[in-house]
Design an enzyme around this catalytic site. Structure first.
Site, PDB file in Angstrom:
ATOM      1  N   HIS A 106       0.804  -1.230   0.000  1.00  0.00           N
ATOM      2  CA  HIS A 106       0.000   0.000   0.000  1.00  0.00           C
ATOM      3  C   HIS A 106       0.836   1.279   0.000  1.00  0.00           C
ATOM      4  O   HIS A 106       0.451   2.288   0.590  1.00  0.00           O
ATOM      5  CB  HIS A 106      -0.963   0.016   1.181  1.00  0.00           C
ATOM      6  CG  HIS A 106      -2.048  -1.012   1.094  1.00  0.00           C
ATOM      7  ND1 HIS A 106      -2.524  -1.502  -0.103  1.00  0.00           N
ATOM      8  CD2 HIS A 106      -2.765  -1.648   2.085  1.00  0.00           C
ATOM      9  CE1 HIS A 106      -3.474  -2.386   0.133  1.00  0.00           C
ATOM     10  NE2 HIS A 106      -3.648  -2.499   1.429  1.00  0.00           N
ATOM     11  N   HIS A 180      -9.703   1.941   0.658  1.00  0.00           N
ATOM     12  CA  HIS A 180      -9.638   0.782   1.551  1.00  0.00           C
ATOM     13  C   HIS A 180     -10.734   0.838   2.625  1.00  0.00           C
ATOM     14  O   HIS A 180     -10.505   0.459   3.781  1.00  0.00           O
ATOM     15  CB  HIS A 180      -8.260   0.716   2.203  1.00  0.00           C
ATOM     16  CG  HIS A 180      -7.819  -0.667   2.593  1.00  0.00           C
ATOM     17  ND1 HIS A 180      -8.316  -1.326   3.687  1.00  0.00           N
ATOM     18  CD2 HIS A 180      -6.940  -1.513   2.025  1.00  0.00           C
ATOM     19  CE1 HIS A 180      -7.736  -2.513   3.793  1.00  0.00           C
ATOM     20  NE2 HIS A 180      -6.900  -2.656   2.782  1.00  0.00           N
ATOM     21  N   GLU A 317     -11.395  -3.404  -3.147  1.00  0.00           N
ATOM     22  CA  GLU A 317     -10.406  -2.429  -3.590  1.00  0.00           C
ATOM     23  C   GLU A 317     -10.208  -2.571  -5.100  1.00  0.00           C
ATOM     24  O   GLU A 317      -9.539  -3.483  -5.566  1.00  0.00           O
ATOM     25  CB  GLU A 317      -9.085  -2.665  -2.864  1.00  0.00           C
ATOM     26  CG  GLU A 317      -9.196  -2.679  -1.352  1.00  0.00           C
ATOM     27  CD  GLU A 317      -8.060  -3.451  -0.700  1.00  0.00           C
ATOM     28  OE1 GLU A 317      -6.889  -3.088  -0.920  1.00  0.00           O
ATOM     29  OE2 GLU A 317      -8.340  -4.438   0.014  1.00  0.00           O
TER      30      GLU A 317
END
Length: 352
Positions: A106, A180, A317
């Site tokens: 991420h 997210h 996502e």
């Protein structure tokens, strides 16, 4: 429609944070903060008109100003995992922070969710929005290029939550942005998503190893608990995970589904909660979607003191595939000068 603002506290670094609330004509609303361009609340009606917050999160800034399981975050520069925290681009090798075992996840520990964005509310007729702008300098988290990013949240009278991501760069770099948010259509404090039915329009996954890193192969979902093409009650899928090694490795669902529609704008996934009647459709122009079922979540101080444990929410996502920089046959996540990254995902809330 209306947009209201209020102070949401001050970060440890002394930055003032503002919360934005977008409310439609039916009283349904979303909330977001300019720290991290984080979505903090989604309040929508059930079939009886009762409003509930269907996004997991926190009531106070201190819980967002630090590790918080990425709840509601705008993820960047690179959503999902990069193997070995390293990639090569145009002959140069870049080493990233390893914040997920030996891999990068991420965008690293100081990713976009840790930054204060510049927010601009935009009121419209039947739809309001907030534009959030960030400039990520060359070399931030060891990614090349200065990345100029705008994320626009929109909310309309039909309870369509739109998220548009735009970015340009002055040097070849990677860009794979996503959101997210942890959803629970029964309400953030319902405790589990086992009673949710999930449909994903996908025949194959990007196959992963025990570290959830793509092998480069595609893995058919047929005759496994990962086959969501006809809709599957998540409780049934989770009960069957001990017969599916990749779900054992993930602790549940944490997989990238290759969408049959490719990069055309269209329906990627649908979630339904029968008791409340709430349904959420996910419409995107991205080629993949990661389903994550809060496999390692352990939070005891959520909104109104709620406890969020394993399987308390689910993330969808929308994205390009994990580890694309190291898998040249995957759709590229390289962004070059003169190009524009421009992608939209809509989370459409409906009553069935």
């Amino acid at each position: 429609m209306s947009i209201t603002t209020r102070p949401f506290g001050t970060t440890k670094a002394g930055q003032a944070v503002t919360e934005y609330t977008l409310t439609n004509k039916g009283g349904a609303s979303i909330k977001l903060i300019d720290l991290g361009a984080i979505l903090t609340s989604i309040i929508v009606p059930d079939r009886d008109g009762k409003l509930a917050d269907v996004a997991l999160g926190f009531d106070t800034l201190d819980r967002y100003d630090g590790p918080h399981g990425s709840m509601g975050d705008t993820i960047g520069r690179y959503g999902n995992r990069i193997a070995g925290a390293q990639f090569t681009l145009d002959g140069a090798t870049y080493t990233l922070a390893a914040n997920n075992g030996r891999n990068s996840l991420h965008g690293g520990p100081k990713n976009f969710a840790t930054k204060l964005w510049e927010a601009t509310p935009v009121e419209g007729k039947g739809k309001d929005s907030v534009k959030l702008h960030l400039v990520s300098p060359d070399g931030e988290e060891n990614f090349p290029g200065t990345l100029d990013v705008t994320v626009t949240y929109s909310w309309d009278d039909l309870c369509n939550l739109g998220i548009r991501y735009e970015a340009t760069t002055d040097k070849a770099t990677l860009c794979n942005l996503t959101n997210h948010t942890y959803f629970n259509l029964a309400g953030h404090d319902h405790g589990t998503i086992r009673d949710h039915i999930v449909y994903i329009d996908s025949d194959v996954l990007t196959e992963v190893d025990s570290e959830l890193i793509p092998t480069g192969n595609y893995w058919p979902v047929s005759q496994t608990p990962l086959d969501l093409r006809d809709g599957l009650l998540l409780g049934d899928g989770l009960d069957a995970m001990n017969d599916c090694q990749t779900m054992i490795d993930a602790g549940g669902y944490d997989h990238n589904f290759v969408l049959r529609k490719g990069s055309a704008m269209g329906l990627a996934a649908c979630v339904h909660h029968e008791e409340s009647g709430r349904t959420m459709e996910v419409i995107t122009d991205q080629p993949g979607v990661q389903l994550y079922t809060a496999c390692t979540t352990n939070v005891k101080d959520g909104k109104a003191g709620a406890t969020y444990g394993n399987f308390s929410g689910l993330c969808l996502e929308t994205q390009h595939y994990p580890d694309s920089p190291n898998q040249p046959h995957f759709p590229t996540t390289v962004l070059r000068p003169g190009e524009k990254y421009d992608t939209t995902t809509i989370y459409a809330f409906r009553i069935d």
